[in-house]
Write a protein that holds these residues in place. Structure first.
Motif, mmCIF file in Angstrom:
data_model
loop_
_atom_site.group_PDB
_atom_site.id
_atom_site.type_symbol
_atom_site.label_atom_id
_atom_site.label_comp_id
_atom_site.label_asym_id
_atom_site.label_seq_id
_atom_site.Cartn_x
_atom_site.Cartn_y
_atom_site.Cartn_z
ATOM 1 N N ILE A 1 -9.172 -1.229 -12.882
ATOM 2 C CA ILE A 1 -9.283 -1.230 -11.417
ATOM 3 C C ILE A 1 -10.084 -0.005 -11.030
ATOM 4 C CG2 ILE A 1 -8.056 -1.109 -9.229
ATOM 5 C CD1 ILE A 1 -5.717 -2.560 -10.610
ATOM 6 N N LYS A 2 -11.269 -0.251 -10.510
ATOM 7 C CA LYS A 2 -12.172 0.828 -10.113
ATOM 8 C C LYS A 2 -11.729 1.447 -8.795
ATOM 9 C CE LYS A 2 -17.140 1.340 -10.177
ATOM 10 N NZ LYS A 2 -18.383 0.558 -10.207
ATOM 11 N N LYS A 3 -11.346 0.551 -7.860
ATOM 12 C CA LYS A 3 -11.030 1.046 -6.523
ATOM 13 C C LYS A 3 -10.153 0.023 -5.796
ATOM 14 C CE LYS A 3 -14.762 2.285 -4.309
ATOM 15 N NZ LYS A 3 -15.905 2.364 -3.389
ATOM 16 N N ILE A 4 -9.208 0.516 -5.041
ATOM 17 C CA ILE A 4 -8.434 -0.329 -4.128
ATOM 18 C C ILE A 4 -8.792 0.133 -2.723
ATOM 19 C CG2 ILE A 4 -6.158 -1.012 -3.301
ATOM 20 C CD1 ILE A 4 -5.111 -0.519 -6.151
ATOM 21 N N VAL A 5 -9.352 -0.785 -1.945
ATOM 22 C CA VAL A 5 -9.792 -0.455 -0.583
ATOM 23 C C VAL A 5 -8.815 -1.093 0.396
ATOM 24 C CG1 VAL A 5 -11.669 -0.623 1.081
ATOM 25 C CG2 VAL A 5 -12.184 -0.430 -1.361
ATOM 26 N N ARG A 6 -8.134 -0.259 1.137
ATOM 27 C CA ARG A 6 -7.190 -0.749 2.154
ATOM 28 C C ARG A 6 -7.848 -0.617 3.523
ATOM 29 N NH1 ARG A 6 -2.143 -1.123 -0.271
ATOM 30 N NH2 ARG A 6 -1.991 0.013 -2.244
ATOM 31 N N SER A 7 -7.811 -1.718 4.268
ATOM 32 C CA SER A 7 -8.412 -1.702 5.602
ATOM 33 C C SER A 7 -7.654 -2.665 6.511
ATOM 34 C CB SER A 7 -9.899 -2.090 5.518
ATOM 35 O OG SER A 7 -10.030 -3.412 5.070
ATOM 36 N N SER A 8 -8.107 -2.782 7.724
ATOM 37 C CA SER A 8 -7.418 -3.629 8.696
ATOM 38 C C SER A 8 -7.802 -5.105 8.550
ATOM 39 C CB SER A 8 -7.713 -3.130 10.113
ATOM 40 O OG SER A 8 -9.104 -3.192 10.342
ATOM 41 N N ARG A 9 -8.131 -5.515 7.389
ATOM 42 C CA ARG A 9 -8.489 -6.908 7.121
ATOM 43 C C ARG A 9 -7.234 -7.759 6.988
ATOM 44 N NH1 ARG A 9 -12.096 -7.110 2.430
ATOM 45 N NH2 ARG A 9 -11.595 -9.295 2.305
ATOM 46 N N LYS A 10 -7.403 -9.078 7.019
ATOM 47 C CA LYS A 10 -6.271 -9.991 6.892
ATOM 48 C C LYS A 10 -6.238 -10.682 5.530
ATOM 49 C CE LYS A 10 -6.052 -10.944 11.812
ATOM 50 N NZ LYS A 10 -6.096 -11.969 12.857
ATOM 51 N N THR A 11 -7.348 -10.620 4.819
ATOM 52 C CA THR A 11 -7.429 -11.318 3.534
ATOM 53 C C THR A 11 -7.521 -10.335 2.378
ATOM 54 O OG1 THR A 11 -9.832 -11.435 3.685
ATOM 55 C CG2 THR A 11 -8.594 -13.303 4.585
ATOM 56 N N ILE A 12 -7.394 -10.896 1.168
ATOM 57 C CA ILE A 12 -7.497 -10.093 -0.052
ATOM 58 C C ILE A 12 -8.755 -10.525 -0.790
ATOM 59 C CG2 ILE A 12 -6.413 -9.611 -2.279
ATOM 60 C CD1 ILE A 12 -3.724 -10.207 -0.827
ATOM 61 N N SER A 13 -9.472 -9.542 -1.333
ATOM 62 C CA SER A 13 -10.706 -9.828 -2.054
ATOM 63 C C SER A 13 -10.669 -9.148 -3.420
ATOM 64 C CB SER A 13 -11.893 -9.303 -1.240
ATOM 65 O OG SER A 13 -13.054 -9.268 -2.018
#
Length: 140
Positions: free
Chosen positions: A5-17
């Motif tokens: 896992i290079k990076k986990i980006v948490r944001s105000s999105r509703k879906t997972i990518s």
């Protein structure tokens, strides 16, 4: 399956990518409140897809091998592999030329890799200029 896992980006999105990168690492984009345990479940759930993507990347990267610029080695041009032929400087004024069946490299070239880079860039500029001209006329 060996994926980092290079990076986990948490944001105000509703879906997972899930994004598999060229270096076989994974970038995960998730909503802010998703816990790490849920991320692990998602990775396990999509393990078949991840394995498939990793195999695609590994097979794609296997085609790119170290070049040694020796007689008979093949180089790609417009989707076709062509052999390299080393010739004397008397026969050729340019460091590298291409004729329909092969690349011809002067035996006196100090940096063959650089000669190929210069040649590919010059050819790309010609082809791009032709394509831009063609489509500019169509759009005018």
């Amino acid at each position: 399956m060996n994926i980092t896992i290079k990076k986990i980006v948490r944001s105000s999105r509703k879906t997972i990518s899930l994004q598999v990168c060229d270096d076989s690492s994974l970038i995960i984009r998730v909503p802010l409140k998703i816990k790490n345990s849920e991320i692990e479940k998602i990775i396990k759930k999509h393990s078949n897809w991840l394995r498939k993507k990793l195999n695609e990347i590994n097979s794609r990267n296997a085609g790119f091998t170290q070049k040694y610029f020796v007689e008979g080695e093949s180089f790609l041009y417009l989707g076709i592999m062509y052999p390299l032929k080393i010739i004397s400087m008397k026969e050729q004024k340019c460091p590298l030329t291409f004729r329909k069946e092969a690349f011809y490299l002067s035996e006196n070239v100090i940096d063959a890799r650089e000669a190929f880079l210069v040649w590919y860039k010059k050819e790309a500029k010609k082809l791009f200029t032709q394509a831009v001209s063609f489509y500019a006329k169509k759009l005018a």
